[in-house]
Scaffold this active site. Structure first.
Site, PDB file in Angstrom:
ATOM      1  CG  MET A 253      -1.960   1.174   1.415  1.00  0.00           C
ATOM      2  SD  MET A 253      -3.204   0.910   2.369  1.00  0.00           S
ATOM      3  CE  MET A 253      -2.952   0.646   4.195  1.00  0.00           C
ATOM      4  CG  LEU A 254       3.949   4.001   2.445  1.00  0.00           C
ATOM      5  CD1 LEU A 254       3.902   5.551   2.898  1.00  0.00           C
ATOM      6  CD2 LEU A 254       5.586   3.681   4.059  1.00  0.00           C
TER       7      LEU A 254
ATOM      8  CB  ILE B 291      14.217  -7.115   3.153  1.00  0.00           C
ATOM      9  CG1 ILE B 291      13.034  -7.544   4.294  1.00  0.00           C
ATOM     10  CG2 ILE B 291      14.086  -6.187   1.888  1.00  0.00           C
ATOM     11  CD1 ILE B 291      12.458  -6.068   4.941  1.00  0.00           C
TER      12      ILE B 291
ATOM     13  CB  ALA C  36       6.569  -4.127   6.704  1.00  0.00           C
TER      14      ALA C  36
ATOM     15  CE1 TYR D 236       4.205  -5.008  11.909  1.00  0.00           C
ATOM     16  CE2 TYR D 236       3.162  -3.684  13.522  1.00  0.00           C
ATOM     17  CZ  TYR D 236       2.956  -3.733  11.885  1.00  0.00           C
ATOM     18  OH  TYR D 236       3.574  -2.552  11.108  1.00  0.00           O
TER      19      TYR D 236
HETATM   20  N1  LIG Z   1      -1.170  -0.791   6.998  1.00  0.00           N
HETATM   21  C1  LIG Z   1      -0.918   0.489   8.374  1.00  0.00           C
HETATM   22  O1  LIG Z   1      -2.168   0.821   9.722  1.00  0.00           O
HETATM   23  C2  LIG Z   1       0.132   0.228   9.418  1.00  0.00           C
HETATM   24  C3  LIG Z   1       0.828   1.451  10.619  1.00  0.00           C
HETATM   25  C4  LIG Z   1       1.392   1.685  11.415  1.00  0.00           C
HETATM   26  C5  LIG Z   1       2.891   0.924  10.442  1.00  0.00           C
HETATM   27  N2  LIG Z   1       2.936   0.511   9.198  1.00  0.00           N
HETATM   28  C6  LIG Z   1       3.951  -0.003   8.379  1.00  0.00           C
HETATM   29  O2  LIG Z   1       4.301   0.595   7.569  1.00  0.00           O
HETATM   30  C7  LIG Z   1       4.757   0.276   6.175  1.00  0.00           C
HETATM   31  C8  LIG Z   1       4.091  -0.264   4.920  1.00  0.00           C
HETATM   32  O3  LIG Z   1       2.580  -0.668   5.283  1.00  0.00           O
HETATM   33  P1  LIG Z   1       1.323  -1.150   5.229  1.00  0.00           P
HETATM   34  O4  LIG Z   1       0.613  -0.843   4.621  1.00  0.00           O
HETATM   35  O5  LIG Z   1       1.842  -0.600   3.494  1.00  0.00           O
HETATM   36  O6  LIG Z   1       1.823  -2.697   4.211  1.00  0.00           O
HETATM   37  P2  LIG Z   1       1.944  -4.330   3.105  1.00  0.00           P
HETATM   38  O7  LIG Z   1       0.517  -3.394   1.795  1.00  0.00           O
HETATM   39  O8  LIG Z   1       1.106  -5.481   3.802  1.00  0.00           O
HETATM   40  O9  LIG Z   1       2.457  -3.833   2.257  1.00  0.00           O
HETATM   41  C9  LIG Z   1       4.048  -4.332   2.677  1.00  0.00           C
HETATM   42  C10 LIG Z   1       4.791  -5.223   1.468  1.00  0.00           C
HETATM   43  O10 LIG Z   1       6.243  -5.467   2.180  1.00  0.00           O
HETATM   44  C11 LIG Z   1       6.310  -6.834   0.934  1.00  0.00           C
HETATM   45  N3  LIG Z   1       6.635  -8.309   1.998  1.00  0.00           N
HETATM   46  C12 LIG Z   1       7.002  -9.065   3.490  1.00  0.00           C
HETATM   47  N4  LIG Z   1       7.592  -9.399   2.880  1.00  0.00           N
HETATM   48  C13 LIG Z   1       8.276  -9.139   2.498  1.00  0.00           C
HETATM   49  C14 LIG Z   1      10.050 -10.134   2.021  1.00  0.00           C
HETATM   50  N5  LIG Z   1      10.270 -10.132   3.278  1.00  0.00           N
HETATM   51  N6  LIG Z   1      11.079  -8.960   1.533  1.00  0.00           N
HETATM   52  C15 LIG Z   1      10.250  -7.679   0.694  1.00  0.00           C
HETATM   53  N7  LIG Z   1       8.726  -7.519   0.979  1.00  0.00           N
HETATM   54  C16 LIG Z   1       8.247  -7.745   1.638  1.00  0.00           C
HETATM   55  C17 LIG Z   1       4.976  -7.413   0.646  1.00  0.00           C
HETATM   56  O11 LIG Z   1       4.558  -8.258   0.435  1.00  0.00           O
HETATM   57  P3  LIG Z   1       2.929  -9.592   0.276  1.00  0.00           P
HETATM   58  O12 LIG Z   1       2.549  -8.828   0.163  1.00  0.00           O
HETATM   59  O13 LIG Z   1       3.707 -10.193  -1.255  1.00  0.00           O
HETATM   60  O14 LIG Z   1       3.634 -10.491   1.134  1.00  0.00           O
HETATM   61  C18 LIG Z   1       3.867  -5.943   1.330  1.00  0.00           C
HETATM   62  O15 LIG Z   1       4.020  -5.916  -0.561  1.00  0.00           O
HETATM   63  C19 LIG Z   1       5.257  -0.902   7.426  1.00  0.00           C
HETATM   64  O16 LIG Z   1       6.806  -0.889   7.466  1.00  0.00           O
HETATM   65  C20 LIG Z   1       4.024  -1.092   7.827  1.00  0.00           C
HETATM   66  O17 LIG Z   1       4.579  -2.109   8.807  1.00  0.00           O
HETATM   67  C21 LIG Z   1       1.629   0.305   8.941  1.00  0.00           C
END
Ligand SMILES: NC(=O)c1ccc[n+]([C@@H]2O[C@H](COP(=O)([O-])OP(=O)(O)OC[C@H]3O[C@@H](n4cnc5c(N)ncnc54)[C@H](OP(=O)(O)O)[C@@H]3O)[C@@H](O)[C@H]2O)c1
Length: 309
Positions: A24-25, A51, A72, A137
């Site tokens: 998403m991000l 990663i 992540a 987490y």
């Molecule tokens: N969403 C929230 O409300 C929230 C809140 C606080 C902090 N965050 C942080 O914000 C950041 C972005 O989150 P987001 O919401 O964009 O999450 P997201 O949509 O789940 O995106 C995370 C991406 O990381 C990929 N990924 C997972 N394991 C990996 C690996 N080993 N190597 C490379 N890529 C990998 C996932 O791929 P797959 O989909 O193929 O697994 C996915 O494309 C993260 O650091 C998260 O911890 C998010």
């Protein structure tokens, strides 16, 4: 892999690497950077860069000035039963990135979470408040923060965010819009406080921070990339309804006790924003201002993608 130049060729172009570019991000980061004439962007999805693979990370980071890590493990409940796997990504994976950046002389913009705090405060958490995660987490993400502090104290930027929603994934806002089409009444918890943050606004801020870092005007360390103000999930759901012309009375308040989930959630997940001033920035806009802007985007108006692709 996508590699995009967004303007005329120039030797001064900043070479950015985005990891987790399919999330998403990550997708918003790539969109912001692709429209930036100062940037040359390498965007790597998970299938192109895992990663947890140290050698692959080193090879990918080489040749870049700036790495933005949006990769992540984000399954908060799933991490309870798979903490080692979550930590392999959120802790060890970030260790690999930080080490590779240190060797390459690249700066690392890393995204962390409000879940490093336990949420029992009564006022917003400052950037240097003691951490004490409530769930697996949060512990895994804290391991990533520590890796950056240890390996990359001068070039590492940890930006904690929370309650993210966006066009490419939806988050809670997308889920509410989806449920609005399928259910007459929604029960939403009213005892957790946080800062709903639009992923596109966060992506813009991360890019701004990256350039400030390169210019030497932003000190390394921890920043809080959450919207200003705060609210509850219940009030957020009502705001989504109000802003999209739905009847907010369809939403009723409930408590976390009625929605028991595998991972405990912090009750007061509100982050302070004082450190932005050190980098010459104001905090991100108020959550309601960004929400109104986001909901005017076609992806929300026509029905969000609730699941990331
Ligand atoms: N969403 C929230 O409300 C929230 C809140 C606080 C902090 N965050 C942080 O914000 C950041 C972005 O989150 P987001 O919401 O964009 O999450 P997201 O949509 O789940 O995106 C995370 C991406 O990381 C990929 N990924 C997972 N394991 C990996 C690996 N080993 N190597 C490379 N890529 C990998 C996932 O791929 P797959 O989909 O193929 O697994 C996915 O494309 C993260 O650091 C998260 O911890 C998010």
């Amino acid at each position: 892999m996508t590699s995009r130049d967004s303007g005329a060729r120039s030797p001064e172009r900043v070479r950015w690497l985005v990891t987790g570019a399919g999330g998403m991000l990550g997708r918003d980061l790539v969109a912001v950077l692709s429209a930036d004439p100062r940037a040359r962007v390498t965007a790597l999805r998970r299938a192109e860069l895992d990663i947890t693979d140290a050698d692959a990370v080193a090879a990918a980071v080489a040749g870049h000035h700036m790495v933005a890590n949006a990769a992540a493990w984000t399954d908060v409940d799933g991490a309870e039963a798979a903490e080692a796997t979550a930590t392999a990504v959120n802790g060890t994976g970030v260790w690999h990135l930080a080490g590779a950046c240190a060797r390459a002389g690249a700066r690392l913009l890393h995204v962390s979470t409000d879940y490093v705090f336990c949420g029992q405060a009564a006022v917003p958490y400052p950037e240097d408040a003691p951490t004490s995660p409530l769930n697996a987490y949060g512990r895994s993400k804290l391991a990533g923060e520590r890796a950056i502090a240890e390996l990359l104290p001068e070039l590492g930027y940890t930006v904690r965010t929370a309650w993210l929603y966006g066009e490419h994934g939806g988050g809670f806002v997308g889920t509410v819009l989806d449920l609005a089409r399928r259910r007459e009444r929604l029960d939403v918890v009213d005892d957790q406080h946080g800062q709903p943050t639009w992923s596109y606004v966060l992506a813009q801020r991360l890019v701004q921070l990256g350039y400030a870092a390169l210019a030497g005007s932003a000190p390394a360390g921890v920043y809080h990339g959450t919207a200003s103000g705060w609210t509850t999930w219940f009030a957020l759901a009502r705001a989504v309804f109000e802003l999209t012309g739905l009847d907010p009375e369809r939403i009723r308040p409930t408590t976390s006790a009625a929605f028991v989930r595998p991972a405990a959630r912090p009750a007061f997940s509100v982050l302070g924003h004082d450190r932005w001033a050190a980098a010459g920035f104001t905090p991100l806009p108020h959550w309601r201002t960004s929400l109104a802007q986001a909901l005017r985007r076609p992806a929300f108006a026509s029905g969000p993608e609730v699941l990331p692709d």
